[in-house]
Design an enzyme around this catalytic site. Sequence first.
Site, PDB file in Angstrom:
ATOM      1  N   CYS A   1       0.841  -1.199   0.000  1.00  0.00           N
ATOM      2  CA  CYS A   1       0.000   0.000   0.000  1.00  0.00           C
ATOM      3  C   CYS A   1       0.871   1.242   0.000  1.00  0.00           C
ATOM      4  CB  CYS A   1      -0.934   0.013   1.207  1.00  0.00           C
ATOM      5  SG  CYS A   1      -0.068   0.241   2.774  1.00  0.00           S
TER       6      CYS A   1
ATOM      7  N   CYS B   1       3.602   1.628   2.561  1.00  0.00           N
ATOM      8  CA  CYS B   1       4.850   0.913   2.252  1.00  0.00           C
ATOM      9  C   CYS B   1       5.757   1.775   1.381  1.00  0.00           C
ATOM     10  CB  CYS B   1       4.550  -0.396   1.529  1.00  0.00           C
ATOM     11  SG  CYS B   1       3.596  -1.582   2.475  1.00  0.00           S
TER      12      CYS B   1
ATOM     13  N   ASP C   1       8.673  29.369 -30.614  1.00  0.00           N
ATOM     14  CA  ASP C   1       9.746  29.806 -31.499  1.00  0.00           C
ATOM     15  C   ASP C   1       9.199  29.813 -32.930  1.00  0.00           C
ATOM     16  OD1 ASP C   1      12.416  30.325 -32.444  1.00  0.00           O
ATOM     17  OD2 ASP C   1      12.478  28.230 -33.064  1.00  0.00           O
TER      18      ASP C   1
ATOM     19  N   ASP D   1      12.963  24.031 -30.838  1.00  0.00           N
ATOM     20  CA  ASP D   1      13.609  22.866 -31.444  1.00  0.00           C
ATOM     21  C   ASP D   1      14.493  22.101 -30.473  1.00  0.00           C
ATOM     22  OD1 ASP D   1      15.880  24.399 -31.177  1.00  0.00           O
ATOM     23  OD2 ASP D   1      16.126  24.783 -33.314  1.00  0.00           O
TER      24      ASP D   1
ATOM     25  N   ASP E   1      17.123  26.685 -28.594  1.00  0.00           N
ATOM     26  CA  ASP E   1      16.200  27.239 -27.611  1.00  0.00           C
ATOM     27  C   ASP E   1      16.403  26.647 -26.224  1.00  0.00           C
ATOM     28  OD1 ASP E   1      14.832  28.795 -29.583  1.00  0.00           O
ATOM     29  OD2 ASP E   1      13.867  26.966 -30.248  1.00  0.00           O
TER      30      ASP E   1
END
Length: 864
Positions: A11, A14, A443, A641, A645
């Site tokens: 669960c 844990c 861009d 790209d 950038d």
Amino acid sequence: MEQYNITGMSCAACSNRVEKAVSKVEGVTSCSVSLLTNSMGVEGTASESAIIQAVVNAGYGASPKGIRKEKAQGAADREAALAALEDHETLKLKRRLALSVGFLLMLMYFSMGVSMWNWPAPWVFRDNMVGIGVFEMLLAIVVMLINKKFFTSGYRSLFMGGPNMDTLVALGSSAAFGYSALVLIGMTKHLSEGHAQMAMQMGHHFYFESAAMIVTLITVGKMLEAMSKGRTTDALKSLMKLVPKTAVVERAGEEMTVPIEEVVIGDTFVVRPGENIPVDGIVLEGATAVDESALTGESIPTDKAEGDGVSAATLNQSGFMKCRATRVGEDTTLSQIIQTVSDAAATKAPIAKVADKVSGVFVPAVIAIALVTIAVWLVAGKSVGFALARGISVLVISCPCALGLATPVAIMVGSGMGAKQGIMFKTAAAQEETGRIEIVALDKTGTITEGTPKVTNILPADGVDQSTLVQLAASLEAKSEHPLAKAIMDYAEENRIALQVVTDFSALPGNGLSASYLGERLIGGSLQYLKPQAAIDFAFENRMEALAATGKTPLLFAKGGALLGAIAVADVIKADSREAIEQLKGMGIQVVMLTGDNERTAKAIGDQAGVDKVVAGVLPNGKEAVIRGLQKNGKVAMVGDGINDAPALTRADIGIAIGAGTDIAIDAADAVLMKSRLLDVPAAIRLSRQTLKNIHENLFWAFFYNVIGIPLAAGLYHVLFGAPFLNPMVGAAAMSLSSFCVVTNALRLNFFKMDDPSRDKKMAPKHRSTEDVIINSNSEKKFNNQQNQGETKMQKKTIKIEGMMCGHCENTVAKALESLEQVDKAMVSHTAGVAIVELNADVDDAVLTKAVEDKDYKVISIEG
């Protein structure tokens, strides 16, 4: 990120315990544990042995995952990684459940049918409640042994100070069994004293069937949960199954089949029709159509010819190919996609921290509530059996699993859906954050536009045939290396226009081209260059100005002093750009375009694309500053790209890289669009919003279930409203279904259409106007001051340059200058005709001049 398989978790408590234990290891910078995939992602310098030991000390098991190694992934690692994702648990749970149900039905027959309704039974049990009690106890013990995992895990976790869901189940079942065992002993005491009637009455207080029913019903829930969880990893498993196992390579002039891990960069491999391409490569020979849907989701095959790139796991449909291997092992596009999806599954979304905090105290709190419930009912005068039943109901109805699964199952399904469509989220946090985006910065070059100039208009002069204009223009431009020349050459080739032979070619940087053709002077270039040398009427000149106003570059051509006409070239917008931007605006997102072009060209492209704002005159190194300004107005996604950038992608709240192949490996981006389609930007945001909505639904139901269920089990609603008491077995059934419901709700994401804008809802605009971040192309001085505010002033030089005509010229000059060791940055503007360089050391003006003029531009002066 190093990944590990974790065993023994049941669960959210844990996973929370494992995460805390590993986070304390020296050298670990971050740790994320996924209950869904039973995996852990760790970043930092800690050793593998130290990490595994920390997990073991916490009471769980750990082993390294075989998804990514320092060397190319081998077959054993690949099979191990795939095996880790296969659903082995469901089969085990089915077997457990079948055995449990068999013995439970027998137990229920005696506890209810024989004891309460006098159903037929062997003579030894007739009127023998003690005998029936002993037999029920034995059957309960068998069922509990079949499901011993609940008890071993639950009590181990309890004794180690980290109780989990199994602890609740073990305590509830043990309490029911223990109380029943005491009742049975009491019956024997009454019988020994001759009080048979009292012994018979006590026989109705057995809870052996509850002890067995609790673990059986929880097993039902676990099995349903395992089946549903198995489906959430289908996308990752299907990707891993695509990894080729062998390749046909040429060695020593012969073809041979080798294991895929033996293929090295530079190998020549052969792919025949109907075969999968084994590794990424470049086509050396042949032409074919390749089905790339496995990677991009695009169903239409892509034509491949000599020089084109191919990717591993794509299908060669028709022709024979010879290719050279360029990327192998973990470096192939497929392996990187698998790693990206795997990393996303191994990380946690920020919203999951809410559930983690609750899960950390949930189980101890439930145990405390159960004890208080028992005590209150005993004080209220109820019997021990009654009070114990209420406490057991509290234990078995509480479900921390639903809380722990609420976020990761939705993230996994969402990531898988995105991967199938070519949308790759690198982390769960990125997937969550994308849905909160308010501003998208795009861009221009290569994102909104194609990134390569194309011929848009052909305007022959009076009396000149269009094909003649193109033929002579292409013949002249054939000797030029300028990108605009390539656009004209491509157009001539596409239209099968034969070139003519020209001589005495010369290029005049910043002006145009000149050559001799059949004894006459053939020239081409800008309007300013041709006006003194050819007769150009006022009307034609106005047409050129009109073309320039729309962002196009008109190139004029003349022969022997007579105007041949003009060819307009432009970086055209992609077919889907306008639609994608309209969809973003329809979602309530403000769209900003960033470009280094002049204001006029930028505005023309911006108008065509339909963006809200245009930020023009921004040099590549200035985009990060623009993103910083936009972030004052809301959460920003930068789409570019992924290479030029990179600073802006990193600065943005979400960086989205457009482009298949190499872009997948760019660390700057948080998400990658493999199809290079701008339409995938709104699709990614749409998917993220839907995933976030699904997470909210899951968390709501998980919290709501426990908030409503625990008081019901404790009997509070009976006191307040007269509601019936909850039987422990009904509580166990409710618990078993809670996690299943959460996982099933997440699986509904598979039916979501991320490309459908019809149901888009506009987000309430939280951002202010972005006017304050618009940078005019004529305000470079102001821009540079903003860039250097708060920084140590660097040495700068301003270079006046003649011959730059477009953004491609700017890039060429910038790259030439930045190739010098002394130059940190080069900010170039073709409209201003200047380059501003930032220096880290003194450099002679002659060196700067040579770097520029080697690229066929002319340096007028250098200042600074």
